[in-house]
Design an enzyme around this catalytic site. Structure first.
Site, PDB file in Angstrom:
ATOM      1  CE1 TYR A  29      -3.491   2.432   0.689  1.00 23.92           C
ATOM      2  CE2 TYR A  29      -2.504   3.647   2.536  1.00 23.92           C
ATOM      3  CZ  TYR A  29      -3.476   3.746   1.337  1.00 23.92           C
ATOM      4  OH  TYR A  29      -3.994   4.963   1.700  1.00 23.92           O
ATOM      5  CE  LYS A  34      -3.668   5.525  -1.760  1.00 18.94           C
ATOM      6  NZ  LYS A  34      -4.011   6.340  -2.504  1.00 18.94           N
TER       7      LYS A  34
END
Length: 278
Positions: free
Chosen positions: A182, A186
């Site tokens: 994750y 990002k």
């Protein structure tokens, strides 16, 4: 306009017309819940016409989304439209819907790319399939959505603005939160925005990111039931000693998608309560 040049049209006291979005057509991916639906409401309040892309069926009556849709029609004199599409697997549909929106309104002014997923798994246990799925939604899906919208802006020969939702996790490793893919996704979104800004700036398309800190959404509230220590520990990690809520990002969305940010592109607007400034 220089500081010495008077405005051609006087404005009412207390009003900043560059924040107004009346008549602008904005796509919001992941706009049916969480941060996306709250920012959708803000854009509608600023006067925009909003088209939501989401992989789930349209939320049912009684949902926050349907209340926002009611407000758009009955109170705000604008409209909210729903399109079920998966940003990871529905690339052809993304392009088809974007073209239909542009044809219907004769314009397409902006994108807020808020669709994303999270998975908390140690790096040693991550499977290739899980990594591909998360990166597919959070990175490839964002690119494909931006591409679909940009194609219509270029076809119509009009400028536009895009906001990609990144995260402070794209800049730091979150202490005690094990989500390596994750965070990598990002970081990729932040870098993707810089490159899109460089490539599309000559076409009048601005691209920026918002990097939120920890946000208390319904999903996070459920997480606190499983990990109650996080509810008390996380606020201690930033300078304000509290967690954010989706409403804390309303102004940022309107700012970046409106003319108020007309000379801003390739930038990351980090809103994290000072978490990363220690």
């Amino acid at each position: 306009m220089s500081a010495l040049t008077p405005r051609a049209t006087p404005i009412a006291p207390g009003v900043l017309p560059e924040f107004g979005m009346k008549g602008k057509v904005i796509v919001v991916s992941g706009g049916a819940q969480g941060l996306g639906v709250v920012q959708t409401e803000a854009l509608l309040e600023a006067g925009a016409i909003v088209h939501v892309f989401d992989r789930q069926p349209e939320p049912s009556a009684g949902s926050y989304y349907q209340e926002v849709a009611r407000r758009a029609k009955e109170e705000l004199n604008t409209s909210l439209h729903y399109h079920q599409v998966d940003v990871r697997t529905g690339v052809d549909k993304l392009n088809k819907i974007s073209e239909e929106i542009a044809e219907k309104h004769g314009r397409l002014d902006g994108l807020l790319a808020a669709a994303g997923i999270q998975q908390e798994t140690p790096a040693l246990e991550y499977t290739a399939a899980d990594a591909d799925r998360l990166l597919g939604v959070n990175v490839t899906g964002v690119l494909m959505t931006a591409q679909a919208v940009a194609r219509q802006m270029v076809r119509l020969g009009q400028p536009g603005s895009m906001v990609l939702i990144a995260s402070m996790s794209g800049t730091i490793a979150n202490k005690g939160l094990i989500c390596p893919v994750y965070n990598a996704s990002k970081a990729a979104v932040i870098q993707l925005a810089r490159n899109l800004a460089m490539e599309w700036g000559v076409k009048g398309i601005r691209v920026n990111t918002i990097s939120p800190g920890y946000i208390v959404t319904d999903m996070v509230q459920k997480l606190f039931v499983e990990y109650p220590e996080r509810e008390t520990e996380w606020p201690k990690h930033n300078m304000l000693g509290k967690l954010s809520r989706p409403e804390d990002y309303r102004g940022a969305a309107v700012f970046l998608l409106s003319d108020a940010s007309s000379f801003m592109t390739g930038a990351d607007l980090r809103i994290d309560g000072g978490h990363t400034a220690w």
